[in-house]
Motif scaffolding. Structure first.
Motif, mmCIF file in Angstrom:
data_model
loop_
_atom_site.group_PDB
_atom_site.id
_atom_site.type_symbol
_atom_site.label_atom_id
_atom_site.label_comp_id
_atom_site.label_asym_id
_atom_site.label_seq_id
_atom_site.Cartn_x
_atom_site.Cartn_y
_atom_site.Cartn_z
ATOM 1 N N ASN A 120 14.502 -6.705 1.426
ATOM 2 C CA ASN A 120 13.969 -7.611 2.438
ATOM 3 C C ASN A 120 12.683 -8.330 2.046
ATOM 4 O O ASN A 120 12.385 -9.387 2.603
ATOM 5 N N LEU A 121 11.924 -7.746 1.118
ATOM 6 C CA LEU A 121 10.665 -8.369 0.726
ATOM 7 C C LEU A 121 10.607 -8.510 -0.787
ATOM 8 O O LEU A 121 11.561 -8.901 -1.414
ATOM 9 N N ASN A 122 9.457 -8.177 -1.340
ATOM 10 C CA ASN A 122 9.253 -8.308 -2.780
ATOM 11 C C ASN A 122 8.698 -6.994 -3.300
ATOM 12 O O ASN A 122 7.558 -6.645 -3.021
ATOM 13 N N ASN A 123 9.503 -6.261 -4.056
ATOM 14 C CA ASN A 123 9.077 -4.948 -4.529
ATOM 15 C C ASN A 123 8.263 -5.032 -5.815
ATOM 16 O O ASN A 123 7.901 -4.018 -6.392
ATOM 17 N N ASN A 124 7.972 -6.256 -6.272
ATOM 18 C CA ASN A 124 7.203 -6.428 -7.508
ATOM 19 C C ASN A 124 5.781 -6.904 -7.236
ATOM 20 O O ASN A 124 5.091 -7.372 -8.131
ATOM 21 N N THR A 125 5.361 -6.793 -5.987
ATOM 22 C CA THR A 125 4.019 -7.221 -5.629
ATOM 23 C C THR A 125 2.982 -6.231 -6.151
ATOM 24 O O THR A 125 3.315 -5.122 -6.580
ATOM 25 N N SER A 126 1.706 -6.620 -6.109
ATOM 26 C CA SER A 126 0.632 -5.715 -6.524
ATOM 27 C C SER A 126 0.576 -4.516 -5.589
ATOM 28 O O SER A 126 0.961 -4.588 -4.419
ATOM 29 N N ILE A 127 0.075 -3.406 -6.115
ATOM 30 C CA ILE A 127 0.114 -2.140 -5.378
ATOM 31 C C ILE A 127 -1.273 -1.520 -5.288
ATOM 32 O O ILE A 127 -2.073 -1.603 -6.222
ATOM 33 N N ILE A 128 -1.551 -0.900 -4.148
ATOM 34 C CA ILE A 128 -2.702 -0.013 -3.989
ATOM 35 C C ILE A 128 -2.152 1.343 -3.574
ATOM 36 O O ILE A 128 -1.368 1.432 -2.625
ATOM 37 N N ASN A 129 -2.525 2.403 -4.273
ATOM 38 C CA ASN A 129 -2.115 3.745 -3.864
ATOM 39 C C ASN A 129 -3.257 4.368 -3.075
ATOM 40 O O ASN A 129 -4.318 4.667 -3.621
ATOM 41 N N ALA A 130 -3.016 4.585 -1.782
ATOM 42 C CA ALA A 130 -4.073 5.054 -0.880
ATOM 43 C C ALA A 130 -4.145 6.573 -0.776
ATOM 44 O O ALA A 130 -5.046 7.100 -0.137
ATOM 45 N N GLY A 131 -3.199 7.272 -1.361
ATOM 46 C CA GLY A 131 -3.234 8.734 -1.331
ATOM 47 C C GLY A 131 -2.374 9.321 -0.235
ATOM 48 O O GLY A 131 -1.367 9.970 -0.501
ATOM 49 N N TYR A 132 -2.769 9.101 1.031
ATOM 50 C CA TYR A 132 -2.039 9.665 2.160
ATOM 51 C C TYR A 132 -1.722 8.572 3.171
ATOM 52 O O TYR A 132 -2.408 7.547 3.241
ATOM 53 N N VAL A 133 -0.696 8.815 3.988
ATOM 54 C CA VAL A 133 -0.216 7.773 4.885
ATOM 55 C C VAL A 133 -1.273 7.364 5.904
ATOM 56 O O VAL A 133 -1.390 6.173 6.239
ATOM 57 N N ASP A 134 -2.065 8.307 6.419
ATOM 58 C CA ASP A 134 -3.080 7.923 7.395
ATOM 59 C C ASP A 134 -4.154 7.044 6.759
ATOM 60 O O ASP A 134 -4.705 6.138 7.403
ATOM 61 N N VAL A 135 -4.435 7.280 5.473
ATOM 62 C CA VAL A 135 -5.384 6.427 4.753
ATOM 63 C C VAL A 135 -4.760 5.052 4.502
ATOM 64 O O VAL A 135 -5.435 4.021 4.593
ATOM 65 N N ALA A 136 -3.468 5.023 4.198
ATOM 66 C CA ALA A 136 -2.771 3.753 3.989
ATOM 67 C C ALA A 136 -2.875 2.868 5.228
ATOM 68 O O ALA A 136 -3.063 1.647 5.126
ATOM 69 N N LEU A 137 -2.781 3.466 6.402
ATOM 70 C CA LEU A 137 -2.903 2.697 7.641
ATOM 71 C C LEU A 137 -4.315 2.138 7.802
ATOM 72 O O LEU A 137 -4.498 1.031 8.323
ATOM 73 N N ILE A 177 0.854 -1.183 0.000
ATOM 74 C CA ILE A 177 0.000 0.000 0.000
ATOM 75 C C ILE A 177 0.892 1.236 0.000
ATOM 76 O O ILE A 177 1.651 1.468 0.947
ATOM 77 N N GLU A 178 0.802 2.001 -1.067
ATOM 78 C CA GLU A 178 1.623 3.196 -1.211
ATOM 79 C C GLU A 178 0.804 4.442 -0.896
ATOM 80 O O GLU A 178 -0.420 4.393 -0.776
ATOM 81 N N TYR A 179 1.485 5.573 -0.798
ATOM 82 C CA TYR A 179 0.837 6.847 -0.487
ATOM 83 C C TYR A 179 1.771 7.968 -0.932
ATOM 84 O O TYR A 179 2.948 7.745 -1.233
ATOM 85 N N LYS A 180 1.250 9.163 -0.973
ATOM 86 C CA LYS A 180 2.040 10.315 -1.405
ATOM 87 C C LYS A 180 3.075 10.670 -0.342
ATOM 88 O O LYS A 180 2.744 10.839 0.828
ATOM 89 N N CYS A 181 4.335 10.777 -0.762
ATOM 90 C CA CYS A 181 5.403 11.190 0.151
ATOM 91 C C CYS A 181 6.545 11.750 -0.689
ATOM 92 O O CYS A 181 6.513 11.695 -1.920
#
Length: 233
Positions: A140-157, A121-125
């Motif tokens: 450490n993980l997998n940077n090619n996984t599927s993505i959701i852009n939530a807009g802002y970090v509080d929304v990402a949480l 889950i990504e967000y604007k930063c």
């Protein structure tokens, strides 16, 4: 010769207009502040409220954006002062307010194998923050996984809480974990916490009003050096 005199005259007129603008601004006691989204949401209202108790004739104009863009505004003298997340280099005054740690945030504890298949889950930063966090994910993980852009970090949480995936972000020590999310600190290759500083900045080359100078003195005397988790206003 006439062209040179005309150019000098226009420069003089421009400087006069600039001085008049500054004088008018002084009369209105307006302070233009650049603030990151998270600092503006979580801390700046308390800072301004405390300051206004003894300076109620001051007006504020607050602009928010990514910290890199705000830093540039201060360097370019477009605003008076700024509160930015992350460290940038320029010949301006920068005073550290606090340091925050980076975390992997999940709904519950997952094995590393299962983490590899969770959506990110990504967000604007700022670009600097994005590079720091993505480098950790890449290593450490997998940077090619599927993505959701939530807009802002509080929304990402909020998205994490609703089982939509994981996110990585910087959280202040006084973050209220109301959903009891699992916060796993991110460590670098040397086993040290990955951190990000928050800075109060201003450009001494900009002609500052008296009320702005007073505000700077207040921040330097009351905010600088205080951990955000222990701020008392």
């Amino acid at each position: 010769m006439l062209a040179l005199k005309a150019e000098q005259y226009m420069k003089f007129i421009k400087e006069v207009h600039s001085e008049i603008s500054i004088l008018k601004k002084n009369e209105r006691n307006v302070i233009n502040i650049a603030s990151s989204y998270t600092y503006n949401k979580n801390y700046l209202p308390q800072v301004l409220s405390s300051y206004l108790k003894n300076n109620n004739n001051v007006n504020f104009v607050v602009v928010t954006d990514e910290s890199s863009a705000l830093f540039k505004k201060v360097c370019d003298k477009e605003v008076d002062v700024g509160f930015v997340r992350g460290t940038y280099n320029a010949n301006i005054c920068q005073k550290k307010i606090c340091t925050a740690k980076a975390y992997l945030v999940t709904k519950r504890h997952f094995s590393k194998e299962k983490l590899l298949h969770l959506r990110k889950i990504e967000y604007k930063c700022s670009e600097k923050t994005r590079i720091t966090l993505d480098n950790w994910i890449e290593n450490n993980l997998n940077n090619n996984t599927s993505i959701i852009n939530a807009g802002y970090v509080d929304v990402a949480l909020e998205y994490v809480y609703n089982n939509l995936g994981f996110t990585c972000c910087f959280l202040d020590d006084n973050y209220l974990n109301i959903y009891n999310l699992v916060l796993t600190p991110l460590l670098d290759e040397d086993g040290e916490y990955i951190t990000r500083n928050t800075w109060f900045i201003y450009n001494p080359a900009k002609k500052l009003s008296n009320c702005t100078k007073n505000f700077i003195n207040y921040i330097e005397s009351n905010i600088i050096g205080y951990d955000e988790s222990n701020m008392n206003f």
